[in-house]
Structures are given as C-alpha cells and as structure tokens.
Design a protein around this motif. Structure first.
Motif, PDB file in Angstrom:
ATOM      1  N   VAL A   1       8.034   5.176   1.517  1.00 19.51           N
ATOM      2  CA  VAL A   1       8.796   5.187   0.266  1.00 19.51           C
ATOM      3  C   VAL A   1       9.854   6.278   0.304  1.00 19.51           C
ATOM      4  O   VAL A   1      11.038   6.042  -0.002  1.00 19.51           O
ATOM      5  CB  VAL A   1       7.860   5.405  -0.948  1.00 19.51           C
ATOM      6  CG1 VAL A   1       8.673   5.700  -2.213  1.00 19.51           C
ATOM      7  CG2 VAL A   1       6.968   4.190  -1.163  1.00 19.51           C
ATOM      8  N   GLN A   2       9.468   7.473   0.679  1.00 18.50           N
ATOM      9  CA  GLN A   2      10.396   8.605   0.655  1.00 18.50           C
ATOM     10  C   GLN A   2      11.518   8.456   1.678  1.00 18.50           C
ATOM     11  O   GLN A   2      12.671   8.773   1.402  1.00 18.50           O
ATOM     12  CB  GLN A   2       9.623   9.895   0.905  1.00 18.50           C
ATOM     13  CG  GLN A   2       8.622  10.220  -0.204  1.00 18.50           C
ATOM     14  CD  GLN A   2       7.819  11.459   0.124  1.00 18.50           C
ATOM     15  OE1 GLN A   2       8.304  12.577   0.029  1.00 18.50           O
ATOM     16  NE2 GLN A   2       6.571  11.267   0.531  1.00 18.50           N
ATOM     17  N   LEU A   3      11.185   7.954   2.869  1.00 20.19           N
ATOM     18  CA  LEU A   3      12.211   7.762   3.886  1.00 20.19           C
ATOM     19  C   LEU A   3      13.191   6.671   3.474  1.00 20.19           C
ATOM     20  O   LEU A   3      14.403   6.807   3.676  1.00 20.19           O
ATOM     21  CB  LEU A   3      11.563   7.414   5.231  1.00 20.19           C
ATOM     22  CG  LEU A   3      10.806   8.559   5.918  1.00 20.19           C
ATOM     23  CD1 LEU A   3      10.039   8.029   7.121  1.00 20.19           C
ATOM     24  CD2 LEU A   3      11.759   9.667   6.336  1.00 20.19           C
ATOM     25  N   ALA A   4      12.677   5.587   2.884  1.00 21.77           N
ATOM     26  CA  ALA A   4      13.550   4.507   2.429  1.00 21.77           C
ATOM     27  C   ALA A   4      14.473   4.992   1.317  1.00 21.77           C
ATOM     28  O   ALA A   4      15.664   4.650   1.280  1.00 21.77           O
ATOM     29  CB  ALA A   4      12.713   3.312   1.955  1.00 21.77           C
TER      30      ALA A   4
ATOM     31  N   ARG B   1       5.836   6.800  -8.879  1.00 17.48           N
ATOM     32  CA  ARG B   1       7.041   7.157  -9.646  1.00 17.48           C
ATOM     33  C   ARG B   1       7.563   8.521  -9.208  1.00 17.48           C
ATOM     34  O   ARG B   1       8.768   8.727  -9.101  1.00 17.48           O
ATOM     35  CB  ARG B   1       6.736   7.154 -11.143  1.00 17.48           C
ATOM     36  CG  ARG B   1       6.499   5.758 -11.716  1.00 17.48           C
ATOM     37  CD  ARG B   1       6.415   5.771 -13.223  1.00 17.48           C
ATOM     38  NE  ARG B   1       5.982   4.468 -13.730  1.00 17.48           N
ATOM     39  CZ  ARG B   1       4.728   4.174 -14.039  1.00 17.48           C
ATOM     40  NH1 ARG B   1       3.773   5.099 -13.922  1.00 17.48           N
ATOM     41  NH2 ARG B   1       4.407   2.977 -14.477  1.00 17.48           N
ATOM     42  N   GLU B   2       6.641   9.450  -8.960  1.00 14.55           N
ATOM     43  CA  GLU B   2       7.042  10.777  -8.496  1.00 14.55           C
ATOM     44  C   GLU B   2       7.773  10.686  -7.146  1.00 14.55           C
ATOM     45  O   GLU B   2       8.687  11.467  -6.874  1.00 14.55           O
ATOM     46  CB  GLU B   2       5.811  11.678  -8.338  1.00 14.55           C
ATOM     47  CG  GLU B   2       5.151  12.079  -9.649  1.00 14.55           C
ATOM     48  CD  GLU B   2       3.887  12.873  -9.407  1.00 14.55           C
ATOM     49  OE1 GLU B   2       3.692  13.366  -8.266  1.00 14.55           O
ATOM     50  OE2 GLU B   2       3.073  12.995 -10.335  1.00 14.55           O
ATOM     51  N   LEU B   3       7.372   9.737  -6.335  1.00 18.43           N
ATOM     52  CA  LEU B   3       8.005   9.562  -5.022  1.00 18.43           C
ATOM     53  C   LEU B   3       9.384   8.919  -5.133  1.00 18.43           C
ATOM     54  O   LEU B   3      10.147   8.926  -4.168  1.00 18.43           O
ATOM     55  CB  LEU B   3       7.128   8.698  -4.115  1.00 18.43           C
ATOM     56  CG  LEU B   3       5.742   9.238  -3.753  1.00 18.43           C
ATOM     57  CD1 LEU B   3       5.030   8.270  -2.801  1.00 18.43           C
ATOM     58  CD2 LEU B   3       5.842  10.619  -3.128  1.00 18.43           C
ATOM     59  N   GLY B   4       9.669   8.320  -6.292  1.00 11.74           N
ATOM     60  CA  GLY B   4      10.970   7.689  -6.488  1.00 11.74           C
ATOM     61  C   GLY B   4      10.964   6.182  -6.368  1.00 11.74           C
ATOM     62  O   GLY B   4      12.032   5.558  -6.313  1.00 11.74           O
ATOM     63  N   THR B   5       9.781   5.567  -6.338  1.00 15.30           N
ATOM     64  CA  THR B   5       9.683   4.109  -6.233  1.00 15.30           C
ATOM     65  C   THR B   5      10.401   3.457  -7.411  1.00 15.30           C
ATOM     66  O   THR B   5      10.187   3.817  -8.562  1.00 15.30           O
ATOM     67  CB  THR B   5       8.208   3.667  -6.217  1.00 15.30           C
ATOM     68  OG1 THR B   5       7.499   4.470  -5.270  1.00 15.30           O
ATOM     69  CG2 THR B   5       8.078   2.204  -5.846  1.00 15.30           C
ATOM     70  N   ASP B   6      11.252   2.469  -7.121  1.00 12.36           N
ATOM     71  CA  ASP B   6      12.046   1.828  -8.174  1.00 12.36           C
ATOM     72  C   ASP B   6      11.253   0.800  -8.969  1.00 12.36           C
ATOM     73  O   ASP B   6      11.430   0.674 -10.179  1.00 12.36           O
ATOM     74  CB  ASP B   6      13.274   1.154  -7.551  1.00 12.36           C
ATOM     75  CG  ASP B   6      14.204   2.164  -6.903  1.00 12.36           C
ATOM     76  OD1 ASP B   6      14.835   2.943  -7.630  1.00 12.36           O
ATOM     77  OD2 ASP B   6      14.279   2.191  -5.659  1.00 12.36           O
TER      78      ASP B   6
ATOM     79  N   ALA C   1       0.847  -1.197   0.000  1.00 15.03           N
ATOM     80  CA  ALA C   1       0.000   0.000   0.000  1.00 15.03           C
ATOM     81  C   ALA C   1       0.881   1.245   0.000  1.00 15.03           C
ATOM     82  O   ALA C   1       0.733   2.153   0.810  1.00 15.03           O
ATOM     83  CB  ALA C   1      -0.958   0.009   1.190  1.00 15.03           C
ATOM     84  N   ALA C   2       1.795   1.274  -0.942  1.00 21.97           N
ATOM     85  CA  ALA C   2       2.837   2.309  -0.963  1.00 21.97           C
ATOM     86  C   ALA C   2       2.307   3.705  -1.251  1.00 21.97           C
ATOM     87  O   ALA C   2       3.003   4.686  -1.002  1.00 21.97           O
ATOM     88  CB  ALA C   2       3.908   1.939  -1.994  1.00 21.97           C
ATOM     89  N   SER C   3       1.085   3.816  -1.762  1.00 23.97           N
ATOM     90  CA  SER C   3       0.549   5.143  -2.070  1.00 23.97           C
ATOM     91  C   SER C   3      -0.282   5.715  -0.934  1.00 23.97           C
ATOM     92  O   SER C   3      -0.775   6.836  -1.023  1.00 23.97           O
ATOM     93  CB  SER C   3      -0.308   5.083  -3.341  1.00 23.97           C
ATOM     94  OG  SER C   3      -1.426   4.232  -3.141  1.00 23.97           O
ATOM     95  N   GLY C   4      -0.451   4.966   0.145  1.00 18.14           N
ATOM     96  CA  GLY C   4      -1.239   5.441   1.271  1.00 18.14           C
ATOM     97  C   GLY C   4      -0.522   6.493   2.088  1.00 18.14           C
ATOM     98  O   GLY C   4       0.631   6.842   1.821  1.00 18.14           O
TER      99      GLY C   4
END
Length: 311
Positions: free
Chosen positions: A162-165, A185-190, A152-155
């Motif tokens: 995501v951003q802290l990781a 993708r905007e958050l930087g998720t690989d 649930a990475a968009s919650g």
C-alpha cells in the motif's frame, strides 16, 4: 555463535536453539553481526520441507533470510561497505539464514540501513518491501494514477505494498477485515473493502493491477476486476494463463529476489517518511518456535521479529 537450526524437516518443534559455527566471509562477502531478523511465512514453509529439492540445503540449516545488523568483517574484494556500517538485507535462500548472531551476505544483497528506524524495524522491511516492489513495479509496471487492488492489505507484505503504491502515486484499493480499516486509512488506502461482508468483485472494477497475496478462490475472482491488458501478479501461486487469456489480461507469479539497489531506494523512502514498517511482535532468538507458531496462525498484522540476545 548462538543460532536456531533445524536438523530435520517438520513442525515448529524441529527448531533448536544451539551453538553453531560462526561463518567466514568470502572475498566478495561481508560478515554481519545480526541485531534482528524477521520471521516470514517462507521460513516455516522451508522448515516443513518446501523447496528442499530446489534449494538442496545441507542440514542442519539456519532459517531466516531477512536481517538487519552491523558489518563485523569484510572480504578482500569488498569496497562499498566498511566494518561498523549498519545494514539491512534479504540474503540468498541457498545459504544459511539469519536466525543467528552472524550471517555472511553478498554485497548485492544488502544496503545501508535507513537511518530513521532502529534495527528491529529495519529487519521488518527487506522481504516485505522487495516483494511488492518487484511485483508491482518491475513486473506490472504500476505507475502514477493507475488503480491497484491489494489483497490482504493490512498484512506484513500488503501494508508495505500500500505504502509503496501510494508513494508511486497510484490509487490504492485494499481488502481487509473491518478491524483493520483504520490501520489502512492511516497508510493512505483510498478505498477499503471488508472481505467479510462484501465480495470485492462487486465493489471494484477496471483496475490496472491486482496484487494477489492469497491465491485460491480470491485469485480466480480477481481476473474479472481487471481492465483489458491489466496485470494480475501473485506471490503465492501461479495464476491460470488460460483464464488470463479469456479475460484479455496478463498474469504471473513472482518470487522475491535479493536486490541491494532496490533496498537503497526503499531506505530513501523510509527516511523520507513515505514508507513505515509495522512490527507487531518482538521475541528473543531462543523463542523462534513461538514466533513460527504465531506466524502460522495467520492472525498477525505487522511483522514478527527475532531479536538477538546481545542486542
């Protein structure tokens, strides 16, 4: 002061917008004039009676422990904060919360607000950032170049995770619906896995850490994607130690704790541009019932914020 309180446990209809006594700070506390308070799932769970034996709340109870505001008064022992300071924090669940114009807080529960965001955005940060910080870093020891799977990475919590990781230098894999792919993708998720079309366990393996925000079947299926000695950390339900042993991994459940020192570090990340809160809905304090109904729908992406009437 105006506040939203419950006089009995139950549904959203128990939330009452009314006059309540203004709290007074003890020697080691500050009085915060609240500008905004975040609505979290724990709020409506406690409203429904969750944890009442543990927390032993006295009704009527003010909910909401995720706040941002300015210090209106300080106790005699307080030295690190001054009247007028802009602060944010996550306060103890054992006291009245922040669906109100004022709240008292221990100095160890708060930090100076990030200067690059307003009070509404600041109120969206404490629980959503402290939760993954304590789960990923304090518990699982996530470090640079390790692989983490965030469910649930968009919650509200997942997006901060995501951003802290990423700020730590980790490789981030996130599960979400296709409509949230661009956001991730905007958050930087690989890597992004659409859980509606793909079983994540067929698309990923050998991860160092799984951050479980869902529980149930998702949690059970997550054990198999971990490398040996990896970590499954849940924030919703205790994972099976027996299953963990079978896979040769470690697992635990983490409950977020107030921590002003970590909030200071998080504020620095926010001001550096590495972490950004996402607010989806802002409602006036008197609309707390609507905020709870929206939160319980499970269809929100960013945070829900209650704004105080005089803000």
């Amino acid at each position: 002061m105006k506040a939203v309180r419950i006089h009995t446990y139950g549904g959203p209809e128990t939330l009452a917008y009314e006059d309540a006594p203004r709290p007074e700070p003890a020697a080691d506390e500050v009085l915060i004039h609240i500008h905004a308070a975040s609505v979290n799932p724990l709020d409506w769970k406690i409203r429904g009676g969750f944890g009442k034996d543990r927390f032993k709340h006295h009704l009527p109870l003010i909910l909401g422990w995720d706040v941002a505001g300015t210090i209106a008064a300080t106790g005699s022992q307080v030295e690190q904060f001054q009247t007028g300071d802009a602060v944010y924090g996550y306060t103890s669940l054992f006291r009245d919360g922040g669906y109100a114009e004022f709240i008292v807080a221990k100095t160890i529960e708060i930090a100076l607000k990030p200067t690059s965001v307003d009070f509404i955005e600041a109120a969206a940060i404490p629980v959503a950032a402290l939760t993954p910080w304590q789960a990923l870093f304090d518990t699982a020891g996530l470090s640079a170049n390790q692989r983490v799977l965030i469910h649930a990475a968009s919650g509200g919590v997942g997006s901060l995770a995501v951003q802290l990781a990423k700020a730590k230098g980790a490789y981030v894999i996130g599960t979400a619906s296709a409509r949230n792919a661009d956001f991730l993708r905007e958050l930087g998720t690989d890597e992004i896995i659409d859980y509606q079309t793909t079983k994540f366990e067929t698309a990923v393996q050998d991860v160092d850490v799984v951050f479980d925000t869902i529980g149930g079947d998702t949690q059970e299926r997550s054990f198999g994607v971990l490398r040996k000695d990896g970590w499954l950390v849940s924030i919703v339900s205790p994972p099976s130690q027996e299953t963990a042993a079978q896979y040769g991994v470690r697992s635990t459940m983490v409950g977020v704790q107030p921590n002003g020192i970590q909030l200071k570090e998080i504020a620095a990340l926010v001001d550096s541009g590495k972490v950004k809160p996402y607010v989806e809905t802002v409602l006036p304090l008197k609309e707390a019932r609507q905020a709870h109904e929206l939160s319980q729908s499970g269809r929100t992406r960013g945070k829900i914020i209650l704004q105080m009437v005089d803000n």
